[in-house]
Design an enzyme around this catalytic site. Structure first.
Site, mmCIF file in Angstrom:
data_model
loop_
_atom_site.group_PDB
_atom_site.id
_atom_site.type_symbol
_atom_site.label_atom_id
_atom_site.label_comp_id
_atom_site.label_asym_id
_atom_site.label_seq_id
_atom_site.Cartn_x
_atom_site.Cartn_y
_atom_site.Cartn_z
ATOM 1 N N ARG A 5 90.275 58.933 153.524
ATOM 2 C CA ARG A 5 89.098 58.037 153.621
ATOM 3 C C ARG A 5 88.897 57.449 155.014
ATOM 4 O O ARG A 5 88.256 56.411 155.168
ATOM 5 C CB ARG A 5 89.161 56.921 152.574
ATOM 6 C CG ARG A 5 89.141 57.435 151.139
ATOM 7 C CD ARG A 5 88.761 56.359 150.135
ATOM 8 N NE ARG A 5 88.882 56.870 148.770
ATOM 9 C CZ ARG A 5 89.945 56.704 147.998
ATOM 10 N NH1 ARG A 5 90.979 56.018 148.425
ATOM 11 N NH2 ARG A 5 89.971 57.212 146.782
ATOM 12 N N GLU B 253 70.168 56.389 162.226
ATOM 13 C CA GLU B 253 68.915 57.137 162.255
ATOM 14 C C GLU B 253 67.917 56.681 161.207
ATOM 15 O O GLU B 253 67.416 57.456 160.403
ATOM 16 C CB GLU B 253 69.195 58.658 162.128
ATOM 17 C CG GLU B 253 67.997 59.489 162.567
ATOM 18 C CD GLU B 253 68.345 60.966 162.765
ATOM 19 O OE1 GLU B 253 69.354 61.258 163.423
ATOM 20 O OE2 GLU B 253 67.584 61.802 162.253
ATOM 21 N N HIS C 155 67.100 74.253 164.570
ATOM 22 C CA HIS C 155 67.985 74.512 163.438
ATOM 23 C C HIS C 155 67.478 75.692 162.618
ATOM 24 O O HIS C 155 68.264 76.489 162.098
ATOM 25 C CB HIS C 155 68.101 73.275 162.554
ATOM 26 C CG HIS C 155 68.964 72.190 163.137
ATOM 27 N ND1 HIS C 155 69.041 70.942 162.591
ATOM 28 C CD2 HIS C 155 69.783 72.179 164.211
ATOM 29 C CE1 HIS C 155 69.878 70.186 163.312
ATOM 30 N NE2 HIS C 155 70.334 70.928 164.309
ATOM 31 N N ASN D 145 66.303 64.335 168.046
ATOM 32 C CA ASN D 145 66.153 65.641 167.409
ATOM 33 C C ASN D 145 65.011 66.452 167.997
ATOM 34 O O ASN D 145 64.616 67.465 167.418
ATOM 35 C CB ASN D 145 65.948 65.465 165.897
ATOM 36 C CG ASN D 145 67.196 64.944 165.224
ATOM 37 O OD1 ASN D 145 68.269 65.500 165.399
ATOM 38 N ND2 ASN D 145 67.068 63.863 164.481
ATOM 39 N N LYS E 238 77.764 61.353 165.106
ATOM 40 C CA LYS E 238 77.304 62.288 164.080
ATOM 41 C C LYS E 238 78.355 63.381 163.906
ATOM 42 O O LYS E 238 78.746 64.037 164.876
ATOM 43 C CB LYS E 238 75.978 62.927 164.481
ATOM 44 C CG LYS E 238 74.770 62.089 164.135
ATOM 45 C CD LYS E 238 73.502 62.947 164.167
ATOM 46 C CE LYS E 238 72.263 62.137 163.862
ATOM 47 N NZ LYS E 238 71.038 62.951 163.954
ATOM 48 N N HIS F 102 73.553 76.695 169.744
ATOM 49 C CA HIS F 102 72.755 75.530 169.364
ATOM 50 C C HIS F 102 71.779 75.130 170.482
ATOM 51 O O HIS F 102 70.586 74.907 170.241
ATOM 52 C CB HIS F 102 73.685 74.368 169.016
ATOM 53 C CG HIS F 102 72.965 73.088 168.738
ATOM 54 N ND1 HIS F 102 72.095 72.942 167.680
ATOM 55 C CD2 HIS F 102 72.949 71.895 169.395
ATOM 56 C CE1 HIS F 102 71.589 71.722 167.686
ATOM 57 N NE2 HIS F 102 72.096 71.063 168.719
ATOM 58 N N LYS G 96 71.595 58.504 175.661
ATOM 59 C CA LYS G 96 72.025 58.641 174.271
ATOM 60 C C LYS G 96 72.624 57.345 173.755
ATOM 61 O O LYS G 96 72.353 56.925 172.628
ATOM 62 C CB LYS G 96 73.028 59.789 174.122
ATOM 63 C CG LYS G 96 73.516 59.928 172.676
ATOM 64 C CD LYS G 96 73.589 61.320 172.185
ATOM 65 C CE LYS G 96 73.823 61.353 170.685
ATOM 66 N NZ LYS G 96 74.128 62.701 170.191
ATOM 67 N N GLU H 133 70.128 70.142 176.202
ATOM 68 C CA GLU H 133 70.182 68.755 175.720
ATOM 69 C C GLU H 133 69.922 67.774 176.870
ATOM 70 O O GLU H 133 69.382 66.684 176.661
ATOM 71 C CB GLU H 133 71.531 68.465 175.048
ATOM 72 C CG GLU H 133 71.863 69.373 173.847
ATOM 73 C CD GLU H 133 71.139 69.014 172.543
ATOM 74 O OE1 GLU H 133 70.324 68.069 172.547
ATOM 75 O OE2 GLU H 133 71.391 69.692 171.520
ATOM 76 N N ARG I 230 66.388 56.888 166.563
ATOM 77 C CA ARG I 230 67.401 57.912 166.817
ATOM 78 C C ARG I 230 66.866 59.313 166.512
ATOM 79 O O ARG I 230 67.325 60.305 167.078
ATOM 80 C CB ARG I 230 68.686 57.641 166.016
ATOM 81 C CG ARG I 230 69.773 58.652 166.335
ATOM 82 C CD ARG I 230 71.150 58.281 165.819
ATOM 83 N NE ARG I 230 72.096 59.325 166.223
ATOM 84 C CZ ARG I 230 73.406 59.228 166.187
ATOM 85 N NH1 ARG I 230 73.954 58.118 165.744
ATOM 86 N NH2 ARG I 230 74.181 60.225 166.582
ATOM 87 N N HIS J 205 64.928 70.139 167.596
ATOM 88 C CA HIS J 205 65.984 70.481 166.636
ATOM 89 C C HIS J 205 65.448 70.969 165.293
ATOM 90 O O HIS J 205 66.147 71.704 164.596
ATOM 91 C CB HIS J 205 66.918 69.292 166.422
ATOM 92 C CG HIS J 205 67.881 69.080 167.559
ATOM 93 N ND1 HIS J 205 67.459 68.842 168.853
ATOM 94 C CD2 HIS J 205 69.242 69.088 167.617
ATOM 95 C CE1 HIS J 205 68.528 68.694 169.641
ATOM 96 N NE2 HIS J 205 69.616 68.847 168.920
#
Lengths: 368, 368
Positions: free
Chosen positions: B120, B236, B251, B244, B142, B264, B226, B184, B240, B247
């Site tokens: 955890r 987000e 993606h 993306n 993330k 990526h 960032k 990026e 935030r 993205h």
């Protein structure tokens, strides 16, 4: 209906306790950030409670996706968790889609973990349908799956938006499962609530007969105890570890026997007796205290003897416990009857406790 | 050395940027709550940087467990993640054992997710060794793994204790990986930093030659951008999502081509061009702006054309995006050059952007 509040700042939520709450679907639909929800349950619970809940939510305009998992601790695995993700992605569930756990501890732990990590976190609601889940696992935000090398090793702290404990669902609970829940109830008495322990001694027959008033009181007081402790220490940096009374031995029993052979509550029951033996060997509780503890656990239909794996195997299984720090296993022990603490044990005391509390003939339940 | 601070209250941490930081193991050992750490890396990075780091930490009394994963986006799966859990449990890693991610975005995302859910949650440290990881994926917490139906679908928000970006590790980075990181960097200019975009236009040759001063500035300014955005909106809920940019299309390209075929950063590059086409069709940026954007992306050795899956397939792939709300896909679009916003697109505009920005001959990298 009784309400217990778990105070965690912005993550606070209500635990509602009463009969026939499942029919009050507006308590759920009012909390949904979008009119979509997935209900995760298992094959056993589905036949009893799934359709009425789906119908009640649908009638309130909620688009419901039912996800039915196989039933049993042995399915508390990544493979089963992935069935939830497959279903959610197949149905294009979104970040605002709520997951509803309808079932016992295994369903609740897995659904909570799925909610914690699906798209990095979606809302979830607990509808516990076993006594164990109502008094313990649905409250406090511990979620997890098992790993072959240890129970609950992969998981998150992730709080639900609501816990809705419908006591009517206990009417259909098999006796062995009912007893398993009693183990966690007795645990609260032993942690730091002697008055509740004594109330349990006086009312164990009514509870085992599932008397509504007794059961309502026991569930409410258990949730109050748990909410207080979790409210003080959500992430188990300190006092929350007390809730693991009986669990270090208990998890070793569950893992050692193979997941699903002993119920979680049965492992905890025999584990609490082992913790009591260790505490007696340390001179902290008396023989009479020990007799009262085993007497109550036995009266709840629970095992008071653990399986006899031998010291080496127990030591190996317990070394994987999450409370281990720098190789030292932390045990929850009894300072006196009704007052527990976090401590360590020498190998000699562990050996002595196992000698006193294990039996080659130990069986998970007196009813098994 | 430069330090960028990510301010998140009790979860704040430093991003250290400079050459030869890997040799300064005391920066790591000083943060460990117990003298034990697992270093997670991949087969490629291990041959370059693992042993020196193990030696440096061991010399400071840290008990180090190296965990070497296969290299590539196609291994960003539960199966690979489980290799980390198996190793941790086999070595009896505890709640205070720190996980150190040594590698690029895939290693960082998987190690961070493993740290988020092992027992955890255990502490973790990011040591990004690719440009993309140094300017983007190692910063902001993330973490995720992929699902066959969607990228990064299973994960957590979980912050590291430290990000240590050793620019010397970029010396060994293959050109295609270097370009992927540039995507990026360019993204930050397009989100809301026109001055940085213009600096990049002026300095792209120095950057591609890996000039130390230019690179240091670009990494620092990217991390500042960032850190500011994540500091405003960790989970987000709002701004935030601007990170993306490129993205949603990107993606779709990655998933559609099969994980690992396009890097990526390459998907993001072609995705940003598609977002620019859409913004031009909306009349928000000019042809000249579009030319500047594609010019800079091309100069960074990145693809400016996306693979031609056709509208239907793109729509299907993008419908799994985590930003979808009530079935509506949210796109990051350009209001003007150097200023992006969160919006939606009509199918016609998406079709138009795909017509303008896709090519049957699109290849991932100009160097591929």
């Amino acid at each position: 209906m009784r309400t217990v509040k778990l105070e965690l700042g912005p993550d606070s939520y209500d635990i509602l306790i009463g009969r026939d709450l499942l029919a009050q679907a507006e308590r759920i639909s009012a909390l949904l950030p979008q009119p979509r929800a997935a209900i995760v349950t298992n094959t056993t619970v589905a036949t009893l409670y799934l359709q009425p809940l789906v119908d009640a939510l649908t009638a309130r305009g909620v688009d419901v996706l039912p996800i039915v998992l196989p039933d049993g601790e042995q399915y508390k695995t990544w493979e089963t968790l992935n069935l939830i993700f497959d279903a959610l992605l197949g149905a294009r569930a979104e970040r605002k889609t709520t997951l509803i756990a309808l079932g016992g501890g295994v369903v609740g732990d897995m659904t909570g973990f799925a909610a914690a990590v699906y798209q990095r976190g979606v809302p979830f609601i607990q509808i516990p349908t076993t006594l164990l889940a109502q008094v313990d696992s649905s409250v406090g935000g511990k979620t997890a799956i098992n790993h072959p090398l240890g129970k609950n090793m992969i998981g998150s702290f992730y709080q639900p938006q609501l816990v809705l404990a419908d006591l009517a669902t206990l009417d259909t609970l098999p006796p062995r499962e009912f007893s398993a829940g009693m183990a966690e109830i007795i645990k609260y008495g032993l942690i730091d609530d002697l008055a509740f322990f004594e109330w349990l001694e006086a009312n164990i027959d009514a509870l085992m007969a599932r008397d509504v008033a007794a059961l309502t009181y026991a569930v409410e007081r258990s949730c109050q105890n748990k909410a207080r402790i979790v409210g003080e220490d959500e992430k188990e940096q300190g006092v929350r570890a007390l809730l693991n009374l009986g669990h270090t031995f208990g998890h070793a029993i569950e893992t050692g026997m193979g997941y699903g052979v002993w119920l979680h509550g049965e492992g905890v029951a025999a584990g609490m007796v082992l913790a009591a033996h260790a505490s007696r060997l340390l001179g902290q509780i008396s023989d009479a205290d020990l007799q009262r503890i085993t007497g109550l656990i036995r009266a709840a239909g629970l095992p008071v003897q653990a399986p006899d794996f031998g010291y080496e195997r127990y030591a190996e299984l317990m070394a994987q416990d999450k409370k281990v720090d720098a190789g030292k296993i932390k045990f929850i022990l009894m300072q006196k009857l009704g007052q527990s603490y976090i401590g360590t044990l020498t190998p000699d005391i562990v050996r002595g406790a196992l000698q006193a509390g294990c039996s080659a003939d130990a069986v998970a339940s007196s009813l098994a």
